[in-house]
Motif scaffolding. Structure first.
Motif, PDB file in Angstrom:
ATOM      1  N   VAL A 140       7.490   4.809   6.077  1.00  0.00           N
ATOM      2  CA  VAL A 140       7.237   6.184   6.549  1.00  0.00           C
ATOM      3  C   VAL A 140       6.113   6.844   5.756  1.00  0.00           C
ATOM      4  O   VAL A 140       6.320   7.863   5.085  1.00  0.00           O
ATOM      5  N   PRO A 141       4.903   6.300   5.802  1.00  0.00           N
ATOM      6  CA  PRO A 141       3.831   6.856   5.000  1.00  0.00           C
ATOM      7  C   PRO A 141       3.446   8.283   5.385  1.00  0.00           C
ATOM      8  O   PRO A 141       3.332   8.592   6.576  1.00  0.00           O
ATOM      9  N   PHE A 145       5.625   1.907  -3.339  1.00  0.00           N
ATOM     10  CA  PHE A 145       5.306   0.942  -2.282  1.00  0.00           C
ATOM     11  C   PHE A 145       3.815   0.820  -1.993  1.00  0.00           C
ATOM     12  O   PHE A 145       3.412   0.060  -1.125  1.00  0.00           O
ATOM     13  N   ASP A 146       2.988   1.573  -2.697  1.00  0.00           N
ATOM     14  CA  ASP A 146       1.545   1.453  -2.522  1.00  0.00           C
ATOM     15  C   ASP A 146       1.038   0.369  -3.469  1.00  0.00           C
ATOM     16  O   ASP A 146       1.487   0.275  -4.613  1.00  0.00           O
ATOM     17  N   LYS A 147       0.095  -0.420  -2.995  1.00  0.00           N
ATOM     18  CA  LYS A 147      -0.446  -1.524  -3.777  1.00  0.00           C
ATOM     19  C   LYS A 147      -1.009  -1.027  -5.116  1.00  0.00           C
ATOM     20  O   LYS A 147      -1.050  -1.753  -6.101  1.00  0.00           O
ATOM     21  N   ARG A 148      -1.467   0.225  -5.139  1.00  0.00           N
ATOM     22  CA  ARG A 148      -2.114   0.724  -6.355  1.00  0.00           C
ATOM     23  C   ARG A 148      -1.191   1.553  -7.262  1.00  0.00           C
ATOM     24  O   ARG A 148      -1.671   2.233  -8.160  1.00  0.00           O
ATOM     25  N   THR A 202       7.216   8.900   2.634  1.00  0.00           N
ATOM     26  CA  THR A 202       6.751   8.461   1.326  1.00  0.00           C
ATOM     27  C   THR A 202       5.311   8.959   1.195  1.00  0.00           C
ATOM     28  O   THR A 202       4.426   8.491   1.917  1.00  0.00           O
ATOM     29  N   ALA A 203       5.112   9.919   0.328  1.00  0.00           N
ATOM     30  CA  ALA A 203       3.751  10.456   0.150  1.00  0.00           C
ATOM     31  C   ALA A 203       2.892   9.449  -0.614  1.00  0.00           C
ATOM     32  O   ALA A 203       3.415   8.509  -1.237  1.00  0.00           O
ATOM     33  N   ASN A 204       1.616   9.631  -0.544  1.00  0.00           N
ATOM     34  CA  ASN A 204       0.643   8.836  -1.326  1.00  0.00           C
ATOM     35  C   ASN A 204       0.627   7.353  -0.973  1.00  0.00           C
ATOM     36  O   ASN A 204       0.098   6.558  -1.739  1.00  0.00           O
TER      37      ASN A 204
END
Lengths: 415, 403, 86
Positions: free
Chosen positions: A384-385, A226-229, A369-371
């Motif tokens: 849930v970052p 779910f991270d853009k990168r 969610t890590a990272n």
């Protein structure tokens, strides 16, 4: 009369720590277990990172013979099964009423590949030399061995099966186990999944289709659902096995009940072996049907344990599926992917995620969610970052998505 | 309860391509077992196998799918196409979510996998092809069938070696009873490559004879193991309601269990498993007209099966046969082929004989049909299958109403 | 070998992804997009691997994505082959 299937024991072998409590500690701490591959020399590979389990077979209680005989995936499964049985405290069940439903995507690939390298003399002989074959080579060839080992562990004489539906194997195996309880075909089911895919051939096949993350420079933060990168999934390994029982008999013996396996469904996209359409249509259908079977409304869902593999197409696909099936509720509930921490262990991860959901319900904490530092505008839910969250939950949804186009959804409820 | 039926048979087996070709070969006792031709097996202790004769994927499988799948999946795709055509069902007219695919597999894309591992070990990781990721794993066949025919219902794969082929039929019935209208089931296997053969040999249960006629002779005094084979059958299962006049036969009962006898000294579970399958079918032992045996082909496993059949049906209490002596054991494809053969036997009122076996081993109290087919009216058949490690399954079939 | 022709590509396409029913690879396919010829992303990755196996030309991930037609692929592979000889 409806028989309900409940989880009364949980056993886990996962990256970040062996055992249920070590696993839960990893998740709630938001700690990542991804690192540079140590299980083989990956220096020539595109993706050189994985979430490896620090698994010491001797410390985990396996005998020398078991270690010799069993592929790493089988070792994981047996150790998980033992922990789950201990956790449940169940004894004295008629062997004919004990069933086993184990999932695995790639079976005993590691053993099969290691033996291939020997028999073919490092790939030089197409006509491999049979005189180098080990006695348990056939056990590596047939993935059903993984179910056999667990069945032997509990002396099961009821239905035993190995479910191999790629990356939905874990969810499908637990679903099948729950079904056996519901139908009355068994009173105790060891249900879960295992995979040990961190080997050259499996790594190479994901390299070939650019599915795994090439973030080799930053292994600890490479799994970024779910991270853009994000740039692909990170291979993982491990196992989770649950003890499933019929609710009334579990209550009678005073067992601790983590959750009920309340509903499940699977659908396929019939579109592409690896590709997903962005609309999430078939996963949404699986979620809707699972809710109906669980007799729940979409507003009852309190947490979504996402597939969250960390590929762009997956993250968008399932975000769309959540919105399509749950409507506004998708925006109201926490959604997280533990693959950010323990990687993607193919068929095993579905059962590891069921274990995470059972523990989340039991302890009323949502793993993070890590990272996740850079939001993707197309993934606009509450993922849930970074930090675990205390959260009141009565029903949680876990989903899986895999090669072949398979989509599975499961609902666990607090009882 | 005859609420689910088999309406289509797709056979790709050592005995022939197509259900009728297979059935003719079975009744003629024409064996598909011979010396392995796919590679040079002369240096191995096992030299015989049942290969699907004259199978050319280009004639049966869409061109685009050939390079991305293993022979095992080619055989299944071809068989699924044939089974669907045979069933008379029209997938395009059925709701997409109400069609499911559940196949059995025992070893996945073995030859494909050996080829890619050879590249990996000889040349390096970047030489491994893009299709390894979708060809080798056990779900490849189910996934490809689902895509090929637009079936968006549940997809399943059960691995239980030879027994998995009956468990998938039971899973098909479960889906038909709860949510699906058509299920593509059955399975195939093919491990016809050097590494596949050598890995199979490690189980110590295979025949090292080089006489195709006598290498695999279950229940015989000379039983010495089994011969491996490739292929199998894909079956179309549907709800009886809506399939009137199209059913080869009904799925009446099923049970599966797991044998711990070798390890624990507990009694074998086969007899109890058969009894549970009969209970599920609502039949007494006397209601079974013929048994298609697992026929492992080793003295000990044959003895266990013969004793179980004698315990349930009485000594020589029911005709027993094992046409798989003509194909070898086909693993994930073996039991589905037995189901197809049993349905054809029910249709025509004839029990095919067990070719090869001549003289029963001492203590085999079974009425094994030998020498030639036996004509007799048949209403029900029991199919037995066992898989390496302890898997045990039994399926009861009833004669259909196919016009 | 210093040149890579459309026929060489056709051969690799046949091997790497087979031929979709209704597609004639022998027709003028120069400027028809791979996707229209039935070659999806997976097939193109396989094609790139086969090019590497046969011609020793490695095609980086991003460049595979940019190879949308046979003309672009042939020109790209030829540039790499010439470069490899220098």
């Amino acid at each position: 009369m409806t028989r309900k299937a409940v989880i009364t024991g949980v056993g886990v072998v996962a990256p970040g720590g062996v055992g249920r409590e070590a696993f839960w500690d990893t998740l709630t701490a938001g700690r990542t277990a991804t690192r540079e591959i140590t299980l083989f020399d990956a220096s020539e590979f595109r993706s050189r990172i994985a979430a490896e389990a620090d698994f010491d077979a001797v410390a985990a209680g396996l005998s020398a013979r078991e270690i010799r005989r069993m592929d790493r995936a089988a070792q994981f499964a047996v150790v998980s099964a033992r922990e789950a049985l201990r956790d449940s405290g169940i004894t004295g069940v008629d062997p004919g009423r004990i069933a086993v439903s184990i999932g695995s995507a790639v079976g005993c690939t590691m053993g099969l590949e290691e033996e291939y390298a020997v028999l073919s003399d490092g790939g030089r002989q197409w006509l491999v030399d049979h005189t180098y074959g080990v006695p348990h080579l056939y056990g590596y060839m047939v993935p059903s061995t993984l179910a056999v080992e667990v069945a032997n562990e509990v002396s099961a004489e009821g239905p035993v099966g190995l479910i191999s539906t790629g990356c939905t194997s874990g969810l499908d195996a637990v679903s099948h186990g729950a079904q056996l309880i519901q139908e009355g075909a068994a009173d105790l089911v060891l249900a879960g999944a295992t995979d040990a895919p961190i080997s050259p051939i499996t790594s190479a096949c994901f390299d070939a289709i650019k599915a795994t993350s090439p973030s080799n420079h930053d292994a600890a933060h490479a799994s970024r659902p779910f991270d853009k990168r994000r740039d692909g999934f990170v291979l993982g390994e491990g196992s989770a096995v649950m003890v499933l029982e019929e609710e009334e008999s579990a209550r009678r013996r005073g067992a601790h009940i983590y959750a009920e396996v309340a509903g499940f469904a699977s659908r396929s996209n019939a579109f592409h072996m690896t590709g997903l359409k962005p609309d999430g249509r078939e996963m949404a259908e699986a979620i809707t049907v699972a809710l109906r079977r669980a007799k729940l409304d979409k507003s009852d869902v309190d947490y979504i344990n996402a597939h969250g593999s960390g590929t762009k197409q997956n993250d968008r696909h399932e975000t769309a599926a959540f919105k399509r099936s749950l409507g506004n509720r998708a925006y109201e509930v926490p959604v997280s992917s533990i693959k950010s921490m323990v990687g993607h262990s193919l068929g095993a991860i579905g059962s590891i995620e069921v274990a995470a959901c059972a523990l989340a319900l039991d302890r009323q904490v949502v793993p993070p969610t890590a990272n996740l530092h850079h939001a993707d505008p197309e993934c606009d839910l509450d993922y849930v970052p970074l930090v675990a969250r205390e959260h009141a939950m009565d029903a949680v949804l876990s989903v899986g998505s895999g090669f072949g186009g398979f989509q599975t959804a499961m609902l666990l409820t607090r009882v | 309860m005859a609420d689910t039926v088999i309406t289509g048979l797709g056979v790709f087996a050592p005995t022939g391509i197509g259900a009728e070709e297979h059935w003719t070969a079975v009744l003629d006792g024409k064996s598909g077992i011979g010396h392995i031709t796919r590679f040079d097996a002369s240096g191995y202790p096992v030299v015989l196998a049942g290969e699907v004769p004259g199978f050319d994927a280009r004639e049966h499988v869409p061109g685009r799918l050939i390079p991305q799948t293993d022979t095992w999946t080619h055989l299944a795709l071809a068989a699924a196409e044939a089974a669907l055509a045979d069933s008379g069902a029209d997938p395009k007219s059925l709701p997409e979510y109400e069609m499911a695919v559940v196949t059995s597999s025992s070893s996945g894309g073995t030859a494909f996998g050996q080829g890619e591992m050879e590249r990996l070990y000889q040349k390096g990781p970047s030489w491994v092809g893009a299709y390894q990721s979708i060809a080798w794993f056990y779900a490849a066949t189910t996934g490809q069938i689902s895509i090929q025919h637009g079936m968006r219902g549940p997809c399943g794969v059960i691995c239980a070696e030879q027994a998995g082929g009956l468990d998938v039929v039971a899973q098909a019935r479960r889906l038909l009873r709860t949510q699906s209208r058509l299920v593509v089931t059955g399975g195939t296997d093919s491990a016809m490559c050097p590494y596949g053969l050598v890995a199979q040999m490690a189980n110590g249960l295979m025949s090292t004879s080089d006489d195709p006629a006598r290498a695999y002779v279950p229940f015989d005094a000379d039983a010495r193991g089994y011969v491996p084979g490739e292929g199998g059958a894909i079956l179309i299962a549907e709800r009886a309601e809506g399939a009137e006049g199209r059913g080869y036969g009904a799925i009446l009962g099923h049970a599966s269990g797991f044998d711990q006898s070798e390890r624990t000294g507990r009694p074998p579970v086969l007899a109890a498993t058969i009894r549970r399958a009969l209970d599920d079918a609502g039949l007494n032992p006397s209601g079974v007209d013929v048994v298609f045996a697992d026929a492992a082909g080793t003295p000990e496993l044959d003895r266990i099966e013969a004793e179980a059949l004698a315990a349930v049906f009485g000594p020589r209490g029911v005709p027993v046969t094992a046409p798989k002596t003509l194909t070898g054991r086909l693993y994930g494809g073996g039991a589905p082929l037995d189901v197809a053969t049993a349905l054809l036997a029910l249709r025509d009122g004839v029990i095919p004989h067990t070719a090869g076996t001549e003289r029963l081993a001492r203590g085999m109290e079974i009425d094994l049909v030998l020498g030639q087919p036996r004509q007799q009216p048949l209403s029900t058949a029991l199919v037995v299958a066992r898989g390496y490690g302890g898997f045990t399954a039994a399926l009861v079939l009833g004669r259909g109403d196919r016009a | 070998m210093s040149t890579f022709s459309l026929d060489d590509l056709r051969e690799i396409m046949r091997q790497s992804a087979g031929v979709e029913a209704g597609v004639d690879l022998d027709a003028d396919i120069t400027d028809i997009e791979f996707i229209e010829l039935g070659y999806d992303s997976l097939a193109l990755l396989e094609l790139a691997i086969q090019v590497k196996r046969k011609y020793g030309v490695s095609i980086p991930d991003d460049d595979v994505v940019d190879m949308t037609t046979p003309r672009i692929a042939v020109e790209y592979i030829n540039r790499q082959l010439v470069g490899a000889e220098v």
